[in-house]
Design an enzyme around this catalytic site. Structure first.
Site, PDB file in Angstrom:
ATOM      1  N   ALA A 130      26.161  19.226 -16.531  1.00 13.18           N
ATOM      2  CA  ALA A 130      27.478  19.411 -17.383  1.00 13.18           C
ATOM      3  C   ALA A 130      27.042  17.799 -17.808  1.00 13.18           C
ATOM      4  O   ALA A 130      27.557  16.576 -17.783  1.00 13.18           O
ATOM      5  CB  ALA A 130      29.085  18.956 -17.028  1.00 13.18           C
ATOM      6  N   ARG A 243      31.427   5.521 -30.692  1.00 16.72           N
ATOM      7  CA  ARG A 243      29.542   5.420 -30.941  1.00 16.72           C
ATOM      8  C   ARG A 243      29.069   4.622 -32.419  1.00 16.72           C
ATOM      9  O   ARG A 243      28.505   4.889 -32.366  1.00 16.72           O
ATOM     10  CB  ARG A 243      29.142   7.069 -31.404  1.00 16.72           C
ATOM     11  CG  ARG A 243      29.707   7.913 -30.547  1.00 16.72           C
ATOM     12  CD  ARG A 243      29.218   9.743 -30.918  1.00 16.72           C
ATOM     13  NE  ARG A 243      29.219  10.281 -29.707  1.00 16.72           N
ATOM     14  CZ  ARG A 243      29.999  12.035 -29.497  1.00 16.72           C
ATOM     15  NH1 ARG A 243      30.431  12.131 -30.605  1.00 16.72           N
ATOM     16  NH2 ARG A 243      29.691  12.808 -28.692  1.00 16.72           N
ATOM     17  N   GLU A 363      26.192   9.081 -24.771  1.00 16.92           N
ATOM     18  CA  GLU A 363      27.025   8.852 -25.437  1.00 16.92           C
ATOM     19  C   GLU A 363      26.747  10.440 -26.716  1.00 16.92           C
ATOM     20  O   GLU A 363      27.471  10.678 -27.878  1.00 16.92           O
ATOM     21  CB  GLU A 363      27.683   8.534 -26.114  1.00 16.92           C
ATOM     22  CG  GLU A 363      28.508   7.072 -25.694  1.00 16.92           C
ATOM     23  CD  GLU A 363      29.446   6.094 -25.620  1.00 16.92           C
ATOM     24  OE1 GLU A 363      29.654   6.055 -26.782  1.00 16.92           O
ATOM     25  OE2 GLU A 363      29.196   4.420 -25.290  1.00 16.92           O
TER      26      GLU A 363
HETATM   27  C1  LIG Z   1      20.689   4.853 -18.324  1.00 16.37           C
HETATM   28  C2  LIG Z   1      22.007   6.476 -18.336  1.00 16.37           C
HETATM   29  C3  LIG Z   1      23.409   6.165 -18.667  1.00 16.37           C
HETATM   30  C4  LIG Z   1      24.832   6.790 -18.830  1.00 16.37           C
HETATM   31  N1  LIG Z   1      25.373   6.420 -19.162  1.00 16.37           N
HETATM   32  C5  LIG Z   1      26.468   7.092 -18.488  1.00 16.37           C
HETATM   33  C6  LIG Z   1      27.863   7.340 -18.308  1.00 16.37           C
HETATM   34  O1  LIG Z   1      28.282   5.481 -18.580  1.00 16.37           O
HETATM   35  N2  LIG Z   1      29.253   7.774 -18.253  1.00 16.37           N
HETATM   36  C7  LIG Z   1      28.614   8.993 -18.126  1.00 16.37           C
HETATM   37  O2  LIG Z   1      29.439   9.780 -18.588  1.00 16.37           O
HETATM   38  N3  LIG Z   1      27.510   9.794 -18.751  1.00 16.37           N
HETATM   39  C8  LIG Z   1      26.349   8.349 -18.463  1.00 16.37           C
HETATM   40  N4  LIG Z   1      25.010   9.206 -19.291  1.00 16.37           N
HETATM   41  C9  LIG Z   1      24.840  10.747 -19.203  1.00 16.37           C
HETATM   42  C10 LIG Z   1      24.496  10.811 -20.739  1.00 16.37           C
HETATM   43  O3  LIG Z   1      25.228  10.418 -21.601  1.00 16.37           O
HETATM   44  C11 LIG Z   1      23.767  12.153 -20.201  1.00 16.37           C
HETATM   45  O4  LIG Z   1      22.903  12.053 -19.718  1.00 16.37           O
HETATM   46  C12 LIG Z   1      23.751  13.083 -21.682  1.00 16.37           C
HETATM   47  O5  LIG Z   1      25.287  13.417 -22.259  1.00 16.37           O
HETATM   48  C13 LIG Z   1      22.808  14.237 -21.715  1.00 16.37           C
HETATM   49  O6  LIG Z   1      23.139  15.096 -20.928  1.00 16.37           O
HETATM   50  P1  LIG Z   1      21.758  15.493 -19.568  1.00 16.37           P
HETATM   51  O7  LIG Z   1      21.024  13.902 -19.226  1.00 16.37           O
HETATM   52  O8  LIG Z   1      22.268  16.477 -18.756  1.00 16.37           O
HETATM   53  O9  LIG Z   1      20.629  16.123 -20.828  1.00 16.37           O
HETATM   54  P2  LIG Z   1      20.769  18.168 -21.162  1.00 16.37           P
HETATM   55  O10 LIG Z   1      22.479  18.209 -21.595  1.00 16.37           O
HETATM   56  O11 LIG Z   1      20.918  18.802 -20.050  1.00 16.37           O
HETATM   57  O12 LIG Z   1      20.312  17.788 -22.026  1.00 16.37           O
HETATM   58  C14 LIG Z   1      18.582  17.660 -22.140  1.00 16.37           C
HETATM   59  C15 LIG Z   1      17.791  18.365 -23.605  1.00 16.37           C
HETATM   60  O13 LIG Z   1      18.006  19.114 -23.995  1.00 16.37           O
HETATM   61  C16 LIG Z   1      19.063  19.695 -24.874  1.00 16.37           C
HETATM   62  N5  LIG Z   1      20.367  19.899 -25.800  1.00 16.37           N
HETATM   63  C17 LIG Z   1      20.957  20.504 -24.360  1.00 16.37           C
HETATM   64  N6  LIG Z   1      21.946  21.500 -24.964  1.00 16.37           N
HETATM   65  C18 LIG Z   1      21.849  21.297 -26.739  1.00 16.37           C
HETATM   66  C19 LIG Z   1      22.077  22.003 -27.200  1.00 16.37           C
HETATM   67  N7  LIG Z   1      23.464  22.991 -27.421  1.00 16.37           N
HETATM   68  N8  LIG Z   1      21.634  22.535 -28.984  1.00 16.37           N
HETATM   69  C20 LIG Z   1      20.316  21.244 -28.534  1.00 16.37           C
HETATM   70  N9  LIG Z   1      19.603  20.523 -28.121  1.00 16.37           N
HETATM   71  C21 LIG Z   1      20.650  20.861 -26.753  1.00 16.37           C
HETATM   72  C22 LIG Z   1      19.261  17.366 -25.407  1.00 16.37           C
HETATM   73  O14 LIG Z   1      19.770  17.349 -26.683  1.00 16.37           O
HETATM   74  C23 LIG Z   1      18.025  17.107 -24.882  1.00 16.37           C
HETATM   75  O15 LIG Z   1      17.323  16.864 -25.989  1.00 16.37           O
HETATM   76  C24 LIG Z   1      23.838   8.043 -18.917  1.00 16.37           C
HETATM   77  C25 LIG Z   1      22.968   8.464 -19.779  1.00 16.37           C
HETATM   78  C26 LIG Z   1      21.917   7.903 -19.029  1.00 16.37           C
HETATM   79  C27 LIG Z   1      20.113   8.043 -19.447  1.00 16.37           C
END
Ligand SMILES: Cc1cc2nc3c(=O)[nH]c(=O)nc-3n(C[C@H](O)[C@H](O)[C@H](O)COP(=O)(O)OP(=O)(O)OC[C@H]3O[C@@H](n4cnc5c(N)ncnc54)[C@H](O)[C@@H]3O)c2cc1C
Length: 379
Positions: A130, A243, A363
């Site tokens: 998620a 944001r 974010e």
């Molecule tokens: C260093 C770091 C710190 C973080 N800190 C926090 C934190 O403190 N708290 C927290 O809760 N989270 C945190 N995060 C998580 C961050 O918010 C998520 O990594 C981010 O929301 C993307 O989720 P995912 O990595 O699962 O990528 P995915 O959701 O798997 O996405 C992979 C790719 O698919 C694309 N994609 C996915 N769905 C769609 C769609 N519907 N349409 C088009 N493109 C899509 C995305 O844009 C991306 O390019 C952190 C992440 C990092 C790397």
């Protein structure tokens, strides 16, 4: 009328953070990045400055400042070190659900304790399955008597291993999808909380990012925020507010990269003259200034809307998206201006490039920001 004049208080705050960032952060930013080390000393010093919990109202021990103030500070911190800006910024992110939906009694109980020291909060939303699709979360919370029991594993949590307070999103009713999510404030010393190993990251390396495990974590029922089952809404409202600050931190990184590139271009001599005299270099510097100025104004506007009680969902998505995309363009070009040295750790621009990248991902990725913007357009 439109007035972009900062108040005397805002200018003072901007100067205070600029001086702090340049004096305390810049000299150790490279070392913290190399060693991937969190600095409790810097958190302590920022707390002493009175700005660590800047969005918390004064009655609960904070500075009572707004989102626009956060943009001013975020830019200065970002210009000094993206990782430190992330550590401080994610404290604000972790506390924002509490500020939006916490009742006064709970704030007296948990928030006043948090703001009484150099404590950090963390925002626990993302899970392995998620990320962009937050509603697919598997973490659960169920009521047993007058306690909630939370189970689940969160991923990529900034400040995960160093926070003293967590805002946690979990499903009270998994059948209801995103409508079944609630938000909880959980002190870090609650039994059942553990953290995984520190992630080895490309950038923002002085920030602490970890998996967080919540195993039968029992908390009083009063630690749930809002009315319950409104966690998704609280998360979205939180991101609308934070944001613009994320965008501003990206503006700060871009500004630092542009300043480094400009200084280098004036000194580096090729073909008998400083490379700043070549139009190709001048146009790269000019494009940097265009992007930085436009991004800053978008962030300020989105923040102003929020501070003045207007809905800013679209504007904050635009600001975060444009500012972080711009930071990537500016830092990429800054490396280009420095040529081979841009690629070397001896100069700071490769760090700016690595740090800037995260702002396109967290974010809500910039694809998700564009989705948010399009949904607002097509409503
Ligand atoms: C260093 C770091 C710190 C973080 N800190 C926090 C934190 O403190 N708290 C927290 O809760 N989270 C945190 N995060 C998580 C961050 O918010 C998520 O990594 C981010 O929301 C993307 O989720 P995912 O990595 O699962 O990528 P995915 O959701 O798997 O996405 C992979 C790719 O698919 C694309 N994609 C996915 N769905 C769609 C769609 N519907 N349409 C088009 N493109 C899509 C995305 O844009 C991306 O390019 C952190 C992440 C990092 C790397």
């Amino acid at each position: 009328m439109i007035d972009f004049t900062l108040t005397e208080e805002q200018k003072a705050c901007q100067n205070l953070v600029r001086n702090f960032a340049q004096k305390e952060i810049v000299p150790i930013a490279h070392e913290l990045d190399e060693e991937q080390r969190h600095s409790p000393e810097l958190v302590e010093k920022y707390f002493e400055l009175g700005l660590l919990h800047y969005t918390v109202p004064e009655e609960y021990g904070g500075a009572g400042l707004g989102t626009l103030d956060g943009c001013l500070m975020g830019e200065e911190l970002g210009a000094a070190c993206g990782g430190i800006a992330a550590t401080f910024g994610q404290n604000t992110l972790g506390l924002t659900p509490f500020l939006i939906a916490g009742n006064p009694e709970l704030k007296e109980e948990l928030l006043v304790k948090h703001t009484s020291g150099p404590n950090l909060a963390a925002f626990c939303l993302t899970e392995a399955d998620a990320g962009s699709d937050n509603a697919a979360m598997r973490s659960t919370a169920h009521l047993e008597g007058d306690e909630y029991v939370i189970n689940g594993t969160k991923r990529f949590i900034t400040n995960g291993g160093i926070a003293s307070l967590y805002s946690i999103f979990a499903k009270e009713d998994p059948e209801l999808g995103y409508k079944g999510i609630s938000t909880f404030m959980v002190p870090a010393d609650t039994p059942g909380i553990s953290s995984g190993k520190k992630e080895d990251k490309m950038g923002m390396r002085s920030s602490d990012t970890r998996e967080m495990i919540f195993d039968n974590v029992r908390i009083p029922a009063r630690y749930r925020l809002g009315e319950g089952f409104d966690g998704f809404k609280i998360a979205m409202m939180t991101l609308d507010s934070t944001r613009p600050g994320v965008g501003s931190a990206a503006v700060g990184i871009a500004r630092a990269a542009q300043e480094a590139a400009t200084a280098y271009a004036k000194e580096r001599v090729q073909f008998g003259k400083p490379i700043a005299e070549f139009q190709a270099i001048q146009f790269m510097l000019a494009d940097m200034a265009i992007r930085i100025n436009a991004a800053r104004l978008l962030c300020w506007h989105a923040a102003w809307l929020y501070d003045n009680g207007h809905r800013n969902t679209m504007e904050s998505a635009i600001a975060k998206c444009f500012a972080s995309d711009s930071a990537m363009e500016v830092t990429t070009d800054a490396i280009q201006v420095l040529g081979g040295y841009g690629y070397m750790k001896e100069y700071p621009v490769e760090k700016y490039f690595r740090d800037a990248k995260l702002h396109q991902i967290w974010e809500g990725t910039n694809q998700i920001q564009r989705w948010v913007i399009a949904r607002q357009l097509l409503r």
